[in-house]
Write a protein that holds these residues in place. Structure first.
Motif, PDB file in Angstrom:
ATOM      1  N   GLU A 140      11.047  -3.169  73.739  1.00 13.70           N
ATOM      2  CA  GLU A 140      10.916  -3.763  74.338  1.00 13.70           C
ATOM      3  C   GLU A 140      10.496  -5.407  75.029  1.00 13.70           C
ATOM      4  O   GLU A 140      10.163  -5.480  75.429  1.00 13.70           O
ATOM      5  N   LYS A 141      10.151  -6.385  73.397  1.00 13.04           N
ATOM      6  CA  LYS A 141      10.132  -7.803  73.779  1.00 13.04           C
ATOM      7  C   LYS A 141       8.674  -7.364  74.067  1.00 13.04           C
ATOM      8  O   LYS A 141       8.865  -8.156  75.294  1.00 13.04           O
ATOM      9  N   VAL A 142       8.206  -6.634  73.880  1.00  9.77           N
ATOM     10  CA  VAL A 142       6.623  -6.537  74.128  1.00  9.77           C
ATOM     11  C   VAL A 142       6.109  -7.570  73.342  1.00  9.77           C
ATOM     12  O   VAL A 142       5.243  -7.909  73.015  1.00  9.77           O
ATOM     13  N   SER A 143       5.111  -8.631  74.609  1.00  4.95           N
ATOM     14  CA  SER A 143       4.473  -9.082  74.079  1.00  4.95           C
ATOM     15  C   SER A 143       2.363  -9.442  75.206  1.00  4.95           C
ATOM     16  O   SER A 143       3.222  -8.149  76.415  1.00  4.95           O
ATOM     17  N   SER A 165      -6.759 -15.691  77.684  1.00  8.91           N
ATOM     18  CA  SER A 165      -6.305 -16.662  76.976  1.00  8.91           C
ATOM     19  C   SER A 165      -6.174 -16.309  75.242  1.00  8.91           C
ATOM     20  O   SER A 165      -5.116 -17.120  74.601  1.00  8.91           O
ATOM     21  N   VAL A 166      -6.095 -14.911  75.202  1.00  8.68           N
ATOM     22  CA  VAL A 166      -5.729 -14.623  73.401  1.00  8.68           C
ATOM     23  C   VAL A 166      -4.535 -13.936  73.140  1.00  8.68           C
ATOM     24  O   VAL A 166      -4.392 -12.495  74.277  1.00  8.68           O
ATOM     25  N   GLU A 167      -3.830 -14.213  72.907  1.00 13.34           N
ATOM     26  CA  GLU A 167      -2.614 -13.547  72.620  1.00 13.34           C
ATOM     27  C   GLU A 167      -2.346 -12.780  71.617  1.00 13.34           C
ATOM     28  O   GLU A 167      -3.314 -12.502  70.361  1.00 13.34           O
ATOM     29  N   ALA A 168      -1.967 -11.173  71.994  1.00 15.10           N
ATOM     30  CA  ALA A 168      -2.369  -9.853  71.007  1.00 15.10           C
ATOM     31  C   ALA A 168      -1.284  -9.657  70.684  1.00 15.10           C
ATOM     32  O   ALA A 168      -1.123  -9.678  69.376  1.00 15.10           O
ATOM     33  N   LEU A 169       0.324  -9.602  71.332  1.00 17.97           N
ATOM     34  CA  LEU A 169       0.886  -9.273  70.697  1.00 17.97           C
ATOM     35  C   LEU A 169       1.791 -10.047  71.710  1.00 17.97           C
ATOM     36  O   LEU A 169       2.598 -10.935  72.695  1.00 17.97           O
ATOM     37  N   ASP A 170       2.736 -10.247  70.172  1.00 15.84           N
ATOM     38  CA  ASP A 170       4.396 -11.389  70.978  1.00 15.84           C
ATOM     39  C   ASP A 170       6.126 -10.651  70.295  1.00 15.84           C
ATOM     40  O   ASP A 170       5.716 -10.654  69.257  1.00 15.84           O
ATOM     41  N   GLY A 171       6.681 -10.838  71.210  1.00 16.54           N
ATOM     42  CA  GLY A 171       7.457 -10.450  71.264  1.00 16.54           C
ATOM     43  C   GLY A 171       8.023  -9.210  70.105  1.00 16.54           C
ATOM     44  O   GLY A 171       9.178  -8.999  69.294  1.00 16.54           O
ATOM     45  N   ILE A 172       8.022  -7.678  70.058  1.00 12.95           N
ATOM     46  CA  ILE A 172       7.197  -6.136  69.771  1.00 12.95           C
ATOM     47  C   ILE A 172       8.896  -5.917  70.262  1.00 12.95           C
ATOM     48  O   ILE A 172       8.960  -5.609  71.650  1.00 12.95           O
ATOM     49  N   GLU A 173       9.776  -6.025  69.199  1.00  6.15           N
ATOM     50  CA  GLU A 173      10.818  -5.122  69.281  1.00  6.15           C
ATOM     51  C   GLU A 173      11.316  -4.348  68.310  1.00  6.15           C
ATOM     52  O   GLU A 173      11.126  -3.939  67.590  1.00  6.15           O
ATOM     53  N   LEU A 174      11.661  -2.608  68.861  1.00 10.55           N
ATOM     54  CA  LEU A 174      11.333  -1.917  68.833  1.00 10.55           C
ATOM     55  C   LEU A 174      11.992  -0.361  68.955  1.00 10.55           C
ATOM     56  O   LEU A 174      11.400  -0.635  69.863  1.00 10.55           O
ATOM     57  N   ASP A 175      12.970   0.226  67.623  1.00 13.95           N
ATOM     58  CA  ASP A 175      13.475   1.271  68.742  1.00 13.95           C
ATOM     59  C   ASP A 175      13.153   2.954  67.958  1.00 13.95           C
ATOM     60  O   ASP A 175      12.997   2.593  66.857  1.00 13.95           O
ATOM     61  N   ILE A 176      12.542   4.038  68.416  1.00 12.65           N
ATOM     62  CA  ILE A 176      12.065   4.988  67.648  1.00 12.65           C
ATOM     63  C   ILE A 176      12.768   6.279  68.091  1.00 12.65           C
ATOM     64  O   ILE A 176      12.912   6.184  69.348  1.00 12.65           O
ATOM     65  N   ALA A 225       4.538  -9.325  78.575  1.00 11.67           N
ATOM     66  CA  ALA A 225       6.199  -9.425  79.191  1.00 11.67           C
ATOM     67  C   ALA A 225       6.571  -8.106  78.463  1.00 11.67           C
ATOM     68  O   ALA A 225       5.925  -7.714  77.594  1.00 11.67           O
ATOM     69  N   GLY A 226       7.708  -8.192  78.572  1.00 16.21           N
ATOM     70  CA  GLY A 226       8.855  -6.936  78.298  1.00 16.21           C
ATOM     71  C   GLY A 226       8.221  -5.449  78.852  1.00 16.21           C
ATOM     72  O   GLY A 226       7.395  -5.480  79.587  1.00 16.21           O
ATOM     73  N   ARG A 227       9.403  -4.993  78.200  1.00 13.70           N
ATOM     74  CA  ARG A 227       9.046  -2.671  78.903  1.00 13.70           C
ATOM     75  C   ARG A 227       9.076  -2.000  77.388  1.00 13.70           C
ATOM     76  O   ARG A 227       9.317  -2.411  76.747  1.00 13.70           O
ATOM     77  N   GLU A 230      -2.220   5.177  52.682  1.00  7.27           N
ATOM     78  CA  GLU A 230      -2.343   6.596  52.527  1.00  7.27           C
ATOM     79  C   GLU A 230      -1.861   6.849  53.431  1.00  7.27           C
ATOM     80  O   GLU A 230      -0.537   7.468  53.491  1.00  7.27           O
ATOM     81  N   GLU A 231      -2.082   7.424  54.613  1.00  8.61           N
ATOM     82  CA  GLU A 231      -1.733   8.147  55.300  1.00  8.61           C
ATOM     83  C   GLU A 231      -0.653   7.676  55.898  1.00  8.61           C
ATOM     84  O   GLU A 231       0.154   8.974  56.510  1.00  8.61           O
ATOM     85  N   ALA A 232      -0.572   6.304  56.478  1.00  4.91           N
ATOM     86  CA  ALA A 232       0.726   5.787  56.584  1.00  4.91           C
ATOM     87  C   ALA A 232       2.162   5.922  55.446  1.00  4.91           C
ATOM     88  O   ALA A 232       2.678   6.711  55.511  1.00  4.91           O
ATOM     89  N   ALA A 233       1.945   6.150  54.745  1.00  3.09           N
ATOM     90  CA  ALA A 233       2.364   6.544  53.369  1.00  3.09           C
ATOM     91  C   ALA A 233       2.983   8.021  53.186  1.00  3.09           C
ATOM     92  O   ALA A 233       4.747   8.517  52.929  1.00  3.09           O
ATOM     93  N   ARG A 234       1.909   8.906  54.068  1.00  2.25           N
ATOM     94  CA  ARG A 234       2.474  10.393  53.379  1.00  2.25           C
ATOM     95  C   ARG A 234       2.628  10.976  54.605  1.00  2.25           C
ATOM     96  O   ARG A 234       3.963  11.837  54.766  1.00  2.25           O
ATOM     97  N   LEU A 235       2.372  10.675  56.276  1.00  2.31           N
ATOM     98  CA  LEU A 235       2.784  10.554  57.614  1.00  2.31           C
ATOM     99  C   LEU A 235       4.673  10.667  57.755  1.00  2.31           C
ATOM    100  O   LEU A 235       4.873  11.253  58.765  1.00  2.31           O
ATOM    101  N   ALA A 236       4.866   8.719  57.634  1.00  7.16           N
ATOM    102  CA  ALA A 236       5.550   8.439  58.454  1.00  7.16           C
ATOM    103  C   ALA A 236       6.346   8.227  57.632  1.00  7.16           C
ATOM    104  O   ALA A 236       7.286   8.612  56.840  1.00  7.16           O
ATOM    105  N   ASP A 237       8.117   8.686  58.865  1.00  4.43           N
ATOM    106  CA  ASP A 237       9.517   8.301  58.507  1.00  4.43           C
ATOM    107  C   ASP A 237       9.723   6.594  57.775  1.00  4.43           C
ATOM    108  O   ASP A 237      10.256   6.397  57.144  1.00  4.43           O
ATOM    109  N   ARG A 238       8.933   5.923  58.680  1.00  2.93           N
ATOM    110  CA  ARG A 238       8.550   4.426  58.731  1.00  2.93           C
ATOM    111  C   ARG A 238       7.496   3.932  59.086  1.00  2.93           C
ATOM    112  O   ARG A 238       6.758   4.274  59.731  1.00  2.93           O
ATOM    113  N   VAL A 239       7.102   2.634  58.351  1.00  4.07           N
ATOM    114  CA  VAL A 239       6.288   2.479  58.396  1.00  4.07           C
ATOM    115  C   VAL A 239       6.415   0.616  59.269  1.00  4.07           C
ATOM    116  O   VAL A 239       6.792   0.066  58.199  1.00  4.07           O
ATOM    117  N   VAL A 240       5.363   0.563  60.604  1.00  2.00           N
ATOM    118  CA  VAL A 240       5.635  -1.130  60.803  1.00  2.00           C
ATOM    119  C   VAL A 240       5.197  -1.739  60.336  1.00  2.00           C
ATOM    120  O   VAL A 240       3.503  -1.101  61.047  1.00  2.00           O
TER     121      VAL A 240
END
Length: 259
Positions: free
Chosen positions: A6-9, A14-25, A56-58, A191-201
């Motif tokens: 939920e809205k993970v940043s 000073s380095v911004e690594a992630l910004d506003g990640i929202e995903l339900d699995i 930020a987020g959780r 290839e791993e992502a395409a073979r193994l995952a139901d969804r690829v982010v």
């Protein structure tokens, strides 16, 4: 079990690594995280697993973990990190030490994890007697012995040669058909992502944001069939088209730093 990001940043100074990640699995789903180098894939995995506190987020689970789960979240890394002086069975049982389990339950859990990963005949072997693929199976068994609600895999096949990686992908699919944990899989290998995952982010360059989420309609157990080869090729092309330019830019930036 279902996992909610939920809205993970996240920032490193000073380095911004992630910004506003929202995903339900969803429960029992395998989601792969891909993106150019430095996009925050491993950072996000660390936040999901509780190794990092987001700026930020959780991250939340829906409901309590399964009753037999000793760890809600468990990692599998590319480094096998096996203790050379301990047998396969003893390396797997390491995850159960300091747990209030009886000897019979401990043996049952280890035996079940070894059977699930095809290691039943190697319980008494030592790491130096095993191939790289077999050692990674031990690492996987050690993660599964605690029966996690969510399994977090950080490039688990990247240290293996191409043939061993192919075999391990087949093994993972067979294991996941019987193990009902939810899985988040970080990889650079499309290839791993395409073979193994139901969804690829697909994550963008830093700061990592979700560019696109690609669902793969064919069940993972059927993707090795010849009639689905075209689909996997198309998914691979789509993924590469999404990250190619940013991957090239990230590579040039890393080369500049190395100089």
């Amino acid at each position: 079990m279902p996992l909610h990001i939920e809205k993970v940043s996240h920032r490193y100074g000073s380095v911004e690594a992630l910004d506003g990640i929202e995903l339900d699995i969803t429960d029992g789903e395998t989601v792969a995280l891909i993106g150019p180098s430095g996009c925050g894939k491993s950072t996000l995995l660390g936040i999901i697993g509780g190794l990092l506190q987001p700026t930020a987020g959780r991250v939340a689970l829906s409901g309590p973990p399964p009753q037999d789960s000793l760890n809600p979240f468990t990692y599998v890394f590319q480094d096998f990190a096996l203790l050379p002086w301990r047998s396969v069975a003893d390396n797997v049982s390491l995850a159960l030490e300091h747990r209030s389990l009886g000897a019979a339950e401990r043996r049952e859990r280890v035996a079940a994890a070894l059977a699930l990963t095809g290691l039943g005949d190697f319980a008494g072997a030592y790491p130096k007697q095993l191939s790289g693929g077999m050692r990674q199976r031990v690492g996987l068994a050690r993660a599964l012995v605690v029966r996690p609600a969510v399994l977090l895999l950080d490039e688990p096949l990247s240290a293996l040669d191409a043939q061993t990686r192919e075999l391990l992908m087949e093994d993972l699919l067979a294991i996941w058909a019987r193990d009902k944990s939810t899985r988040v899989y970080v990889t650079h290998n499309l290839e791993e992502a395409a073979r193994l995952a139901d969804r690829v982010v697909v994550l963008s360059r830093r700061p990592g944001r979700i560019r696109e989420v690609i669902g793969i309609d064919v069940p993972v157990a059927e993707r090795a069939k010849p009639e689905h080869s075209r689909l996997l090729i198309d998914v691979h092309k789509r993924l590469w088209s999404l990250i190619r330019d940013e991957a090239a830019t990230a590579d040039r930036e890393m080369q500049a730093v190395d100089r």
